[in-house]
Design an enzyme around this catalytic site. Structure first.
Site, PDB file in Angstrom:
ATOM      1  N   ARG A 141       0.857  -1.412   0.032  1.00 43.43           N
ATOM      2  CA  ARG A 141      -0.068  -0.008   0.113  1.00 43.43           C
ATOM      3  C   ARG A 141       0.999   1.393   0.117  1.00 43.43           C
ATOM      4  O   ARG A 141       0.480   2.372  -0.524  1.00 43.43           O
ATOM      5  CB  ARG A 141      -0.960   0.021   1.304  1.00 43.43           C
ATOM      6  CG  ARG A 141      -1.988  -1.111   1.136  1.00 43.43           C
ATOM      7  CD  ARG A 141      -2.955  -0.903   2.050  1.00 43.43           C
ATOM      8  NE  ARG A 141      -4.268  -1.564   1.513  1.00 43.43           N
ATOM      9  CZ  ARG A 141      -5.644  -1.985   2.653  1.00 43.43           C
ATOM     10  NH1 ARG A 141      -5.459  -1.138   3.814  1.00 43.43           N
ATOM     11  NH2 ARG A 141      -6.449  -2.433   2.095  1.00 43.43           N
ATOM     12  N   GLY A 151      -9.230  -8.891   0.214  1.00 45.26           N
ATOM     13  CA  GLY A 151      -8.157  -9.275   1.073  1.00 45.26           C
ATOM     14  C   GLY A 151      -7.844 -10.849   0.992  1.00 45.26           C
ATOM     15  O   GLY A 151      -6.497 -10.916   0.610  1.00 45.26           O
ATOM     16  N   GLY A 207     -13.318  -3.752   1.204  1.00 42.99           N
ATOM     17  CA  GLY A 207     -14.436  -3.193   1.374  1.00 42.99           C
ATOM     18  C   GLY A 207     -14.853  -2.378   0.074  1.00 42.99           C
ATOM     19  O   GLY A 207     -16.113  -2.206  -0.431  1.00 42.99           O
TER      20      GLY A 207
END
Length: 396
Positions: free
Chosen positions: A35, A353, A376
């Site tokens: 990330r 995930g 999500g």
């Protein structure tokens, strides 16, 4: 809407919302830097233009100011990969932050402390957002993984930058790639949905049925489906309250000429664990004492045939309890098929995930077209929902 590549950040102080919610080990070392790495093109654009950056992020779900969730843990890695002067503020608002912001020079980065140390962040507090907004000239949101949250730094803050707000490169890429899949896919379009419960996937299934040619089911959803059709699934995970919904999905799919593929055989066991007893049974004839843990070998071959004949592939969710090597083969076989189809020319997007973890586990990161950084947010995007972190930038 302003695009980041068209904007000059020279002498601008940029409030940049990123998602540095990275996993840490017990020594507070980063175990997956993906990330942070994904945000680097945006950081480099701003710094190369001659701007300075005020970084906002969260880490974990702290209850108040929890040192274990301090962003100071990522400071050394951030300095290493940016090759820039990266300063740290021990808070995200207040006198210390104001002083460091005023002293910030072009080419420098100021990393603010975890914004979730304040409940005002998750509450979407306007005054909290206003105080943070006062530190910058421009607002850039590059945190797609939090785009479904109407938090202070992900959505509310944008109102204070009516003329100077935009997506970062990562956010822009995520939206572009998901739009490609959801709104202009090449056919045949196959969606692969795994996971344990139909209830968590019903919205995405309903949004996909008018778009896809094939829907492949993995994980616990198979057992609810088979029970809805009268099958015996033993101790397998079943949502009894979703049996009518399952039958409705099959009916809608038939009406829309969508092929739904379910497991025909399952790897079963009497318990979880890498030393568990395993047997293969038809998925609709699992003995009472056994539980389905993974798709079986015939199912994996069936799924591979469908995937290999697809032009667009969306994958969200594993085929079984892939965390245990004994029950990882189904997920591996699907990942291998997606990789092979991609090599053949298909466009493949993997998100969520567990799916992303599976791709990493099998070292296939470079073998698919795109890996989403979000769970999500990606799911809600594919459900057709409006995401606050996107709409706040697009609203003029």
């Amino acid at each position: 809407m302003i695009r980041i590549q068209d904007y000059s950040f020279k002498n601008k102080r940029v409030l940049l919302r990123v998602d540095y919610n990275v996993p840490l080990n017990e020594q507070f070392e980063i175990t997956d830097t993906a990330r942070i790495d994904a945000s680097l093109p945006t950081l480099r654009k701003i710094l190369d233009d001659g701007g300075s950056i005020i970084l906002m992020s969260h880490l974990g779900r702290p209850k108040g100011k929890d040192p274990k969730c301090s962003l100071e843990h990522i400071l050394n890695y951030l300095r290493e990969v940016t090759k820039a002067t990266v300063l740290f503020a021990g808070d995200c608002i207040g006198a210390e932050v104001e002083s460091k912001v005023k002293a910030l020079q072009p080419g420098q980065i100021l990393l603010l402390e975890n914004v979730r140390f304040y409940k005002e962040e998750t509450d979407g507090n306007v005054e909290f957002a206003r105080q943070l907004a006062s530190y910058g000239d421009v607002y850039v949101n590059d945190a797609f993984a939090t785009a479904h949250r109407a938090h202070a730094t992900t959505a509310v803050i944008a109102q204070f930058f009516p003329k100077d707000k935009m997506f970062g490169f990562l956010m822009q890429k995520e939206i572009d790639e998901l739009n490609k899949v959801m709104n202009s896919p090449k056919h045949p379009f196959t969606a692969i949905l795994g996971g344990s419960k139909i209830s968590t996937k019903i919205d995405i299934i309903n949004n996909l049925l008018p778009k896809v040619d094939n829907l492949i089911l993995g994980g616990g959803m198979n057992y609810t489906m088979h029970k809805a059709l009268g099958g015996q699934v033993g101790k397998s995970l079943v949502e009894d309250e979703m049996l009518d919904v399952a039958r409705g999905i099959l009916k809608t799919a038939k009406e829309k000429n969508v092929n739904i593929y379910m497991s025909v055989d399952s790897i079963t066991s009497d318990r979880f664990g890498n030393d568990a007893y395993r047997r293969i049974y038809p998925t609709n004839a699992i003995p009472a004492e056994m539980e389905g843990m993974d798709i079986g070998p015939q199912t994996a071959l069936n799924y591979r045939d469908v995937i290999m004949n697809s032009s667009t592939i969306l994958w969200n969710g594993p085929m079984g309890v892939f965390e245990f090597d004994l029950f990882s083969n189904g997920t591996f076989m699907v990942a291998d098929a997606v990789a092979a189809a991609t090599k053949k020319g298909a466009f493949s997007l993997v998100g969520g995930g567990d799916s992303v973890a599976a791709v990493h586990k099998f070292k296939m990161e470079g073998d698919v077209s795109y890996i989403s950084t979000a769970g999500g947010a990606m799911l809600e995007f594919c459900e057709g929902r409006q995401l606050p972190g996107i709409t706040c930038i697009m609203d003029e």
